[in-house]
Design a protein around this motif. Structure first.
Motif, PDB file in Angstrom:
ATOM      1  N   ASP A   1      -7.911   4.477   1.456  1.00 50.31           N
ATOM      2  CA  ASP A   1      -8.891   4.173   0.410  1.00 50.31           C
ATOM      3  C   ASP A   1      -9.052   5.341  -0.559  1.00 50.31           C
ATOM      4  OD1 ASP A   1      -9.210   1.806   1.729  1.00 50.31           O
ATOM      5  OD2 ASP A   1     -11.025   2.419   2.790  1.00 50.31           O
TER       6      ASP A   1
ATOM      7  N   THR B   1      -9.271   5.106   6.051  1.00 46.52           N
ATOM      8  CA  THR B   1     -10.078   5.941   5.167  1.00 46.52           C
ATOM      9  C   THR B   1      -9.202   6.713   4.187  1.00 46.52           C
ATOM     10  OG1 THR B   1     -11.742   6.181   6.919  1.00 46.52           O
ATOM     11  CG2 THR B   1     -11.822   7.756   5.102  1.00 46.52           C
TER      12      THR B   1
ATOM     13  N   SER C   1     -16.003   2.899   3.510  1.00 40.23           N
ATOM     14  CA  SER C   1     -14.774   2.565   4.219  1.00 40.23           C
ATOM     15  C   SER C   1     -14.955   2.705   5.724  1.00 40.23           C
ATOM     16  CB  SER C   1     -13.633   3.462   3.735  1.00 40.23           C
ATOM     17  OG  SER C   1     -12.469   3.278   4.516  1.00 40.23           O
TER      18      SER C   1
ATOM     19  N   THR D   1      -8.100   5.184  -4.550  1.00 39.89           N
ATOM     20  CA  THR D   1      -9.140   5.515  -5.524  1.00 39.89           C
ATOM     21  C   THR D   1      -8.653   6.585  -6.490  1.00 39.89           C
ATOM     22  OG1 THR D   1     -10.849   4.976  -3.892  1.00 39.89           O
ATOM     23  CG2 THR D   1     -11.517   6.288  -5.801  1.00 39.89           C
TER      24      THR D   1
ATOM     25  N   VAL E   1     -11.264  -2.126  -2.468  1.00 42.82           N
ATOM     26  CA  VAL E   1     -10.212  -1.477  -1.681  1.00 42.82           C
ATOM     27  C   VAL E   1     -10.635  -1.327  -0.227  1.00 42.82           C
ATOM     28  CG1 VAL E   1      -8.997   0.698  -1.347  1.00 42.82           C
ATOM     29  CG2 VAL E   1      -9.123  -0.301  -3.610  1.00 42.82           C
ATOM     30  N   CYS E   2     -11.886  -0.932   0.012  1.00 42.15           N
ATOM     31  CA  CYS E   2     -12.351  -0.747   1.388  1.00 42.15           C
ATOM     32  C   CYS E   2     -12.349  -2.054   2.165  1.00 42.15           C
ATOM     33  CB  CYS E   2     -13.753  -0.133   1.386  1.00 42.15           C
ATOM     34  SG  CYS E   2     -13.837   1.563   0.796  1.00 42.15           S
TER      35      CYS E   2
ATOM     36  N   GLY F   1     -13.777   0.750  -5.379  1.00 46.76           N
ATOM     37  CA  GLY F   1     -13.798   1.225  -4.000  1.00 46.76           C
ATOM     38  C   GLY F   1     -14.232   0.158  -3.020  1.00 46.76           C
TER      39      GLY F   1
ATOM     40  N   SER G   1       0.821  -1.209   0.000  1.00 47.24           N
ATOM     41  CA  SER G   1       0.000   0.000   0.000  1.00 47.24           C
ATOM     42  C   SER G   1       0.854   1.258   0.000  1.00 47.24           C
ATOM     43  CB  SER G   1      -0.935   0.004   1.219  1.00 47.24           C
ATOM     44  OG  SER G   1      -1.890  -1.035   1.119  1.00 47.24           O
TER      45      SER G   1
ATOM     46  N   SER H   1      -8.656  -2.836   2.931  1.00 47.32           N
ATOM     47  CA  SER H   1      -8.049  -1.986   3.953  1.00 47.32           C
ATOM     48  C   SER H   1      -8.592  -2.281   5.344  1.00 47.32           C
ATOM     49  CB  SER H   1      -8.265  -0.511   3.611  1.00 47.32           C
ATOM     50  OG  SER H   1      -9.630  -0.152   3.747  1.00 47.32           O
TER      51      SER H   1
END
Length: 324
Positions: free
Chosen positions: A174, A171, A204, A178, A277-278, A274, A26, A281
């Motif tokens: 993310d 948050t 998120s 994005t 990814v959320c 999204g 990341s 994470s």
């Protein structure tokens, strides 16, 4: 009747150990996003840059972007961006802001109609002046910043400091990834993109809060459990809910991507990314970050012991020090 279980109840997968890979990954992606943002920049839509956007659909189903570009360059209106889009035969023209205000922008549309009306159907014509685009940039930026500040304030009061910082890290992670998706795919960044980012912020936060609520509950229940095991337990105990939410949301967005049409496809694609990814994470970034933020079961035990000592009344003694 036995209920459907996407994830078995006795799952004990060790998610936290993957922080040695997820954190560097990341970090590298975030660094690459920053570099691309400074060098290539976002592909801003007409909402932010101003100008005229014209979308054409070939009447015979076969568009010729090269021919349209050659004709458009003869308009004498500056550099015209021409590209194919959507289904076969779709061509879009993006004309920069013209000096002379709305009349000059209207003249561009008239030239385009005179040149392409015979072979193309005008599906969309949108004109935004420089003043309006500047206001939209300010409003969009202000909306994102205020929403992030509101999320931070909520997390600050909702959790202890370490949990709040961990949720904020997730948050922001993310949002950055994005933005990187916009940079790599060159999807047009417009007001709809702002709406997608704000929606991703909410999703998120929801994913992270669910896991952190369970973590805080387990800290009270298992006061001697090592923190890594406790974090793995909290992620595994909420994994079924996380998988169900991500799957149903992703299926809905996939339907919009495939059948929603050009108007909503970019929004749905960004939202689909999204959701992935959320979910990533919440499991591999936010939860493991609590280890480095100092969340320990021993801290909870000490805090509860101190509170108990304050609430417990002192023993009363007589004049000579003996108990009455």
């Amino acid at each position: 009747m036995r209920l459907l279980r996407i994830v078995p109840d006795n799952t004990r997968f060790r998610f936290v150990r993957f922080r040695r890979f997820s954190f560097p990954f990341s970090a590298l992606v975030s660094l690459a996003t920053a570099i691309l943002l400074l060098t290539a920049g976002l592909h801003f839509g007409i909402d932010f840059t101003g100008g005229t956007l014209i979308e054409l659909q070939a009447r015979n189903g076969q568009g010729n972007a090269a021919q349209v570009r050659e004709i458009a360059h003869g308009f004498g209106v500056g550099e015209v961006e021409v590209q194919e889009f959507g289904s076969e035969g779709g061509v879009s023209l993006r004309v920069p802001v013209q000096p002379g205000g709305e009349q000059a922008q209207g003249a561009v549309v008239q030239k385009a109609r005179a040149a392409f009306d015979k072979d193309y159907e005008f599906r969309r014509v949108e004109t935004v002046g420089p003043r309006v685009s500047g206001e939209l940039v300010q409003s969009g930026t202000l909306g994102v910043v205020l929403s992030i500040l509101a999320v931070m304030a909520y997390l600050w009061f909702r959790f202890e400091l370490q949990f709040a910082i961990g949720a904020i890290i997730g948050t922001m992670h993310d949002i950055v990834l994005t933005i990187g998706f916009f940079l790599i795919t060159r999807i047009e960044f417009n007001m709809t993109s702002i709406a997608a980012i704000l929606t991703i912020v909410g999703y998120s936060l929801n994913e992270t809060v669910v896991v952190f609520d369970r973590t805080r509950e387990l800290l009270r229940r298992y006061k001697s459990m090592p923190v890594e095991e406790l974090l793995d337990l909290s992620v595994n105990s909420t994994l079924s809910r996380t998988a169900m939410t991500a799957t149903t949301t992703a299926l809905s967005l996939l339907a919009l991507v495939l059948f929603g049409g050009d108007a909503i496809r970019d929004f749905a694609v960004v939202m689909l990314f999204g959701v992935i990814v959320c979910t990533y994470s919440a499991v591999f970034i936010s939860s493991p970050s609590l280890i480095y933020l100092g969340v320990k079961a021993s801290n909870r035990v000490a805090a509860e012991a101190d509170q108990g000592a304050v609430k417990k009344p002192a023993a009363r003694t007589g004049p000579a020090g003996a108990a009455p």
